[in-house]
Design a protein around this motif. Structure first.
Motif, mmCIF file in Angstrom:
data_model
loop_
_atom_site.group_PDB
_atom_site.id
_atom_site.type_symbol
_atom_site.label_atom_id
_atom_site.label_comp_id
_atom_site.label_asym_id
_atom_site.label_seq_id
_atom_site.Cartn_x
_atom_site.Cartn_y
_atom_site.Cartn_z
ATOM 1 N N PHE A 253 -4.274 19.929 -1.590
ATOM 2 C CA PHE A 253 -3.765 18.596 -1.933
ATOM 3 C C PHE A 253 -3.579 17.736 -0.687
ATOM 4 N N ASP A 254 -3.285 18.354 0.440
ATOM 5 C CA ASP A 254 -3.039 17.586 1.666
ATOM 6 C C ASP A 254 -4.232 16.718 2.053
ATOM 7 N N GLN A 255 -5.442 17.115 1.661
ATOM 8 C CA GLN A 255 -6.597 16.314 2.062
ATOM 9 C C GLN A 255 -6.593 14.946 1.375
ATOM 10 N N ILE A 256 -5.989 14.857 0.214
ATOM 11 C CA ILE A 256 -5.861 13.563 -0.452
ATOM 12 C C ILE A 256 -4.951 12.654 0.372
ATOM 13 N N SER A 257 -3.878 13.224 0.894
ATOM 14 C CA SER A 257 -2.949 12.453 1.715
ATOM 15 C C SER A 257 -3.604 12.006 3.019
ATOM 16 N N TYR A 258 -4.303 12.917 3.675
ATOM 17 C CA TYR A 258 -4.938 12.564 4.949
ATOM 18 C C TYR A 258 -6.018 11.505 4.754
ATOM 19 N N ASN A 259 -6.778 11.627 3.693
ATOM 20 C CA ASN A 259 -7.823 10.639 3.419
ATOM 21 C C ASN A 259 -7.202 9.261 3.161
ATOM 22 N N SER A 260 -6.176 9.218 2.349
ATOM 23 C CA SER A 260 -5.502 7.947 2.043
ATOM 24 C C SER A 260 -4.889 7.336 3.292
ATOM 25 N N LEU A 261 -4.262 8.181 4.100
ATOM 26 C CA LEU A 261 -3.607 7.705 5.320
ATOM 27 C C LEU A 261 -4.634 7.152 6.312
ATOM 28 N N ALA A 262 -5.772 7.833 6.460
ATOM 29 C CA ALA A 262 -6.819 7.375 7.378
ATOM 30 C C ALA A 262 -7.376 6.026 6.936
ATOM 31 N N LEU A 263 -7.561 5.859 5.645
ATOM 32 C CA LEU A 263 -8.069 4.587 5.127
ATOM 33 C C LEU A 263 -7.062 3.463 5.364
ATOM 34 N N ARG A 264 -5.780 3.766 5.238
ATOM 35 C CA ARG A 264 -4.741 2.763 5.495
ATOM 36 C C ARG A 264 -4.724 2.370 6.975
ATOM 37 N N VAL A 265 -4.911 3.344 7.845
ATOM 38 C CA VAL A 265 -4.970 3.056 9.283
ATOM 39 C C VAL A 265 -6.148 2.141 9.585
ATOM 40 N N LEU A 266 -7.300 2.427 8.993
ATOM 41 C CA LEU A 266 -8.486 1.604 9.205
ATOM 42 C C LEU A 266 -8.283 0.178 8.688
ATOM 43 N N ASP A 267 -7.529 0.028 7.627
ATOM 44 C CA ASP A 267 -7.295 -1.295 7.047
ATOM 45 C C ASP A 267 -6.212 -2.068 7.789
ATOM 46 N N GLY A 268 -5.654 -1.459 8.837
ATOM 47 C CA GLY A 268 -4.658 -2.153 9.648
ATOM 48 C C GLY A 268 -3.232 -2.030 9.169
ATOM 49 N N HIS A 269 -2.961 -1.106 8.263
ATOM 50 C CA HIS A 269 -1.615 -0.937 7.725
ATOM 51 C C HIS A 269 -0.826 0.154 8.451
ATOM 52 N N GLY A 270 -1.453 0.777 9.443
ATOM 53 C CA GLY A 270 -0.769 1.830 10.179
ATOM 54 C C GLY A 270 -0.593 3.091 9.351
ATOM 55 N N PHE A 271 0.318 3.945 9.808
ATOM 56 C CA PHE A 271 0.549 5.228 9.136
ATOM 57 C C PHE A 271 1.511 5.021 7.961
ATOM 58 N N THR A 272 0.972 4.421 6.898
ATOM 59 C CA THR A 272 1.739 4.164 5.681
ATOM 60 C C THR A 272 0.849 4.425 4.466
ATOM 61 N N PHE A 273 1.479 4.466 3.294
ATOM 62 C CA PHE A 273 0.746 4.602 2.033
ATOM 63 C C PHE A 273 0.943 3.330 1.210
ATOM 64 N N ASP A 274 0.033 3.105 0.283
ATOM 65 C CA ASP A 274 0.091 1.872 -0.514
ATOM 66 C C ASP A 274 0.948 2.019 -1.770
ATOM 67 N N LYS A 275 1.514 3.194 -1.986
ATOM 68 C CA LYS A 275 2.382 3.426 -3.135
ATOM 69 C C LYS A 275 3.326 4.582 -2.823
#
Length: 290
Positions: free
Chosen positions: A50-72
């Protein structure tokens, strides 16, 4: 004549060992690449991953300029947009870097990871076992590492385990190199050779810590063993090697500690998952069965 014959046999045996090691590493890469291809270019929940879902989401957020955060709202108890230090910064940065080069394609990160650990894990197993025992045992260790199902399975997942295990193996090998039995040739080598190994040792420890903060607890035992193994050598030499590698580890940790202090206003060494794991692992919701 007898000497020449035995020397030729020795060369043939050594040559066969090298060929077998190459074949083993090739099989390790193939098995891990096949796993990566099977998991594909999407990130879904699979047993123990399950952790890979978190890492993937976090990496995409970093790329989008939101830093180490989640969108929900995210596990564990992290509100949308709230800074988190629960996940490895280093591995998130790895994913974000791969995505920035190849686009948001998990398969690219899987394949790169599979090849890297496919080469290094069996090779390091070979080096460690050869140093401690002999080349035959080294080949057996490499072979087992190449086909060990958990190593193969996790090599294709977007999680810290593959790189962490590799860094741990590298740390163990370099620690062995720094012992008297393995460093006989270093006595005749220039100081920069010993210091180079010390720096490499520090880098491997640092990578392991940045992937799994819990490894900090293991590092003192590495140094205790190195001092004990080198007890007959000049103390100042062992101390110098330890200081050099230790400074490298600290240099790798401190930027993230400073970053955490800036974000949270309090001391957070690397991440916050250790305390939560202790809490959740002993939560009454589990009853008496874990």
């Amino acid at each position: 004549m007898t000497y020449m014959g035995s020397n030729k046999i020795h060369q043939n045996i050594f040559g066969n060992h090298k060929h077998l090691l190459i074949i083993i590493i090739g099989c390790a890469i193939l098995a891990r690449v096949m796993t990566a291809l099977y998991l594909g270019d999407q990130v879904v929940e699979l047993p123990g991953t399950f952790d890979q879902i978190s890492y993937n989401s976090l990496a995409l957020r970093v790329l989008d300029g939101h830093g180490f955060t989640f969108d929900k709202l995210w596990w564990p108890v992290t509100d949308a947009g709230e800074p988190t230090a629960h996940w490895s910064y280093l591995y998130t940065i790895y994913l974000a870097f791969v995505y920035s080069v190849f686009g948001p394609h998990p398969l690219a990160a899987r394949l790169i990871q599979a090849v890297i650990v496919g080469v290094l894990q069996p090779y390091l197993a070979y080096l460690i076992a050869t140093r401690i025992f002999n080349r035959t045992v080294g080949l057996a260790a490499a072979g087992l590492t190449a086909i060990y199902i958990y190593f193969v399975y996790y090599a294709g997942t977007l999680m810290t385990e593959p790189f962490y295990i590799t860094a741990l193996m590298a740390s163990l090998y370099l620690a062995i190199i720094l012992t008297p039995r393995s460093s006989e040739n270093l006595d005749k080598a220039p100081n920069r050779s010993r210091y180079g190994i010390a720096i490499a040792f520090g880098l491997s420890l640092g990578v392991a810590v940045l992937l799994r903060q819990l490894f900090v607890l293991i590092i003192p035992f590495f140094y205790l063993w190195i001092f004990y193994a080198n007890r007959k050598d000049p103390f100042h030499r062992t101390l110098k090697i330890s200081i050099i590698s230790g400074v490298v580890v600290l240099a790798m940790i401190l930027p993230f500690t400073a970053y955490n202090y800036q974000r949270f206003g309090e001391f957070v060494l690397l991440n916050t998952n250790a305390g939560y794991a202790l809490f959740w692992g002993n939560h009454p919701i589990h009853g008496t069965r874990f």
